[in-house]
Scaffold this active site. Structure first.
Site, PDB file in Angstrom:
ATOM      1  N   ASN A 182       8.213  -4.295   2.946  1.00 36.35           N
ATOM      2  CA  ASN A 182       6.759  -3.807   3.205  1.00 36.35           C
ATOM      3  C   ASN A 182       6.321  -4.239   4.964  1.00 36.35           C
ATOM      4  O   ASN A 182       5.820  -3.650   5.194  1.00 36.35           O
ATOM      5  CB  ASN A 182       6.041  -4.077   3.207  1.00 36.35           C
ATOM      6  CG  ASN A 182       4.574  -4.428   2.376  1.00 36.35           C
ATOM      7  OD1 ASN A 182       4.405  -3.486   2.939  1.00 36.35           O
ATOM      8  ND2 ASN A 182       3.323  -5.831   2.746  1.00 36.35           N
ATOM      9  N   HIS A 232       0.478  -0.948  -0.056  1.00 37.22           N
ATOM     10  CA  HIS A 232       0.333   0.059  -0.325  1.00 37.22           C
ATOM     11  C   HIS A 232       0.810   1.215   0.092  1.00 37.22           C
ATOM     12  O   HIS A 232       1.933   1.652   0.866  1.00 37.22           O
ATOM     13  CB  HIS A 232      -0.910   0.395   0.949  1.00 37.22           C
ATOM     14  CG  HIS A 232      -1.553  -0.313   1.239  1.00 37.22           C
ATOM     15  ND1 HIS A 232      -1.779  -2.450   1.359  1.00 37.22           N
ATOM     16  CD2 HIS A 232      -3.616  -0.582   0.899  1.00 37.22           C
ATOM     17  CE1 HIS A 232      -3.124  -2.777   1.394  1.00 37.22           C
ATOM     18  NE2 HIS A 232      -4.123  -1.733   1.311  1.00 37.22           N
TER      19      HIS A 232
END
Length: 359
Positions: free
Chosen positions: A238, A207
């Site tokens: 991430n 994201h």
């Protein structure tokens, strides 16, 4: 005197049909293969069946299944990877649970943290329409959503920036990412990458605007799962240092009663790509630019991180914002008066660390 049968029981037993252990194992393996093929190669139903079988025979669930779920590996969409525009006629009323996919030639106004919502006093330049957005050019593919605004780069199948104000109350609530699925974005002119472009690529669907920044609203969290907001990130990055930075920004939003956030990858020609239907560029670096305003106080900080795992302190990734501008070609916060903008963007790492990490 004992009765002696006229036939041998041992001999009779040998004539019966009996499955040997190896045959049973082979039959079970063929059954699992058939189950796997029946579900089109998806492993989830096979794993679920295996765990249920283990429980029935008293072995418990598999070790892999008892591990904590990986929040970054959301389930694959149940529907085909095709972007469909579900926008209704102007006179119809949309379902409140659906994320808005409105796209206009010019971005709609992006709300700034107001005095009423944050308690912070605003500068006059903050009150300008779309104050938070970086400089845009005619023809830019700008997508405006309720929670954030982004600029999509079709050349890379990535957004090069996502911008939004983050208020303290937005970081808490009952919204849960486990209810959402990644999906193509119908608001992007030439279409986005597909969730399947990431399948077995070795990269997470990372994201840019984090789902965790919008826990106050399931509807707005849903928007963050559009593929326009997703970029390839190495799993250890991430789920490690990048996640740590996202959590730090939420901590600052609570402490400072609201901040402005711009984040994105550093895109350039020649990056490696992943994807089956699309060529999705894999960024080598990611950045965040954070701005705090509470008239007369104002401060800015930049982070630049390699797309790889790191155990270093976040302070080691603080860089002057003008360095990020040079790498990306993006002009951040162009509506701040030039003299003040230059002063904020040229601050050294030590100055920014003292401003932001002191408290």
């Amino acid at each position: 005197m004992f009765f002696k049968p006229r036939f041998s029981t041992k001999k009779y037993a040998r004539r019966g049909f009996r499955l040997r252990g190896n045959t049973l194992v082979l039959l079970f393996i063929f059954f699992l293969i058939g189950l796997f093929l029946h579900y089109g190669g998806r492993t989830q139903p096979v794993v679920a069946f295996w765990n249920d079988f283990r429980q029935m025979i008293g072995l418990g669930r598999s070790r892999a299944d008892t591990r904590k779920d990986n929040p970054y590996k959301a389930p694959e969409p149940n529907e085909p990877d095709v972007a469909t525009d579900n926008r209704r006629d102007k006179g119809s009323q949309s379902d409140e649970s659906e994320a808005s996919d409105t796209k206009t030639d010019a971005p709609a106004p992006t709300n700034s943290p107001s005095t009423a919502s944050s308690g912070n006093a605003r500068f006059d330049f903050e009150k300008q329409v779309n104050f938070i957005l970086p400089a845009v050019k005619p023809g830019d593919d700008i997508v405006q959503r309720e929670g954030y605004t982004l600029r999509y780069r079709d050349q890379y199948k990535d957004a090069d920036w996502v911008a939004y104000p983050l208020l303290a109350y937005e970081t808490t609530g009952d919204a849960d990412r486990k209810y959402e699925q990644f999906k193509p974005d119908p608001a992007v002119s030439n279409g986005t990458a597909l969730p399947s472009d990431y399948t077995r690529s070795g990269y997470d669907r990372g994201h840019l605007a984090p789902a965790g920044d919008f826990k106050f609203s399931q509807r707005i969290m849903k928007e963050t799962f559009f593929m326009s907001n997703i970029t390839p990130q190495t799993p250890d990055f991430n789920r490690g240092i990048w996640k740590e930075l996202e959590e730090l920004v939420r901590t600052w939003a609570i402490r400072d009663k609201g901040v402005y956030v711009i984040t994105g990858p550093v895109l350039k020609p020649g990056l490696p790509t992943i994807g089956k239907a699309n060529e999705v560029s894999v960024p080598e670096k990611f950045y965040k630019v954070i701005l705090y305003c509470n008239k007369p106080d104002i401060r800015m900080i930049g982070f630049l991180l390699d797309n790889t795992a790191s155990n270093a302190s976040l302070q080691q990734f603080v860089v002057p914002v003008d360095r990020i501008e040079q790498l990306t070609g993006i002009d951040f916060f162009p509506k701040i008066p030039d003299d003040l903008e230059r002063k904020l963007e040229s601050k050294s790492r030590d100055e920014m660390v003292a401003d932001w990490f002191a408290n």
